[in-house]
Write a protein that holds these residues in place. Structure first.
Motif: not given
Length: 226
Positions: A90-92, A110-119, A123-129, A223-226
């Motif tokens: 979804x974030x991609x 929402x709080x649980x989802x936010x904690x997962x995103x921040x984790x 960890x570097x799984x989400x490198x940036x936006x 072209x599915x690049x972010x």
């Protein structure tokens, strides 16, 4: 009956000549002996003991060791599940989605989802936006994949070419590949005349190039690049 039917065969274990035995009799009470009394403790084992002895000397040392190993494992190998995969998909597609909307789509608070995103960010799984600009905004009407072959395969030549590509705004991707050539570039320019100038000045000006093959992009199916 089983013990009577079986008999134990005496066996001497085989150990390395420089093996050591570490006996812990209590916090701070450590005895280190060599497996072969005639051989002194090797330098490598002395270095190992210098690291292990402080941990053994502390009370409840085994809990510290287990905690350290688990922490290192978790940091090195992030654990993801199907919900994390769905969040990433979804974030991609929409990096600006709110935590509330994202939580509703994955079926959690929402709080649980936010904690997962921040984790995943930690960890570097989400490198940036970032914002993805359209071709019109970037004034790009010419794009091509360019195969580049080098005449000399030395680290100095490769580093010089990669630095040249990094400094060129027209090169949006530079990949070191296998095969008959060394690099695959994605080049985007304002028009054909701009690409001709890039071809002449940036690529043609590099002395160690032997091959330049341009494949012009006439249409993009996906072209599915972010």
């Amino acid at each position: 009956m089983i013990p009577a039917m079986c008999r134990q065969l005496p066996r001497r274990p085989t150990v390395a000549p420089d093996a050591i035995s570490i006996a812990l009799f209590g916090p701070g009470v450590i005895v280190v002996t060599a497996a072969n009394p005639t051989n002194p403790i090797s330098a490598s084992n002395r270095r190992l003991l210098s690291c292990v002895r402080p941990m053994l000397a502390r009370g409840r040392w085994w809990m510290s060791a287990i905690r350290a190993m688990l922490t290192a494992y978790v940091q090195e190998m992030p654990i993801m599940d199907a919900i994390d995969d769905k969040i990433l998909r979804i974030l991609r597609k929409d990096g600006r989605i709110t935590h509330q909307a994202l939580a509703e789509r994955v079926g959690m608070s929402a709080s649980t989802c936010q904690r997962r995103v921040e984790a995943m960010e930690r960890q570097g799984i989400i490198a940036g936006y970032r914002a993805v600009l359209g071709d019109a905004a970037r004034q790009v009407s010419f794009a091509a994949f360019v195969l580049v072959g080098l005449g000399r395969h030395t680290a100095r030549v490769q580093q010089a070419f990669e630095a040249r590509c990094a400094a060129a705004p027209q090169v949006v991707e530079c990949h070191n590949i296998t095969g008959t050539v060394e690099y695959l570039l994605r080049v985007e320019c304002r028009d054909l005349a701009s690409y001709k100038q890039f071809h002449h000045e940036v690529l043609g000006g590099f002395p160690d190039l032997t091959t330049i093959v341009t494949h012009v992009i006439v249409g993009t199916v996906k072209d599915d690049r972010a």
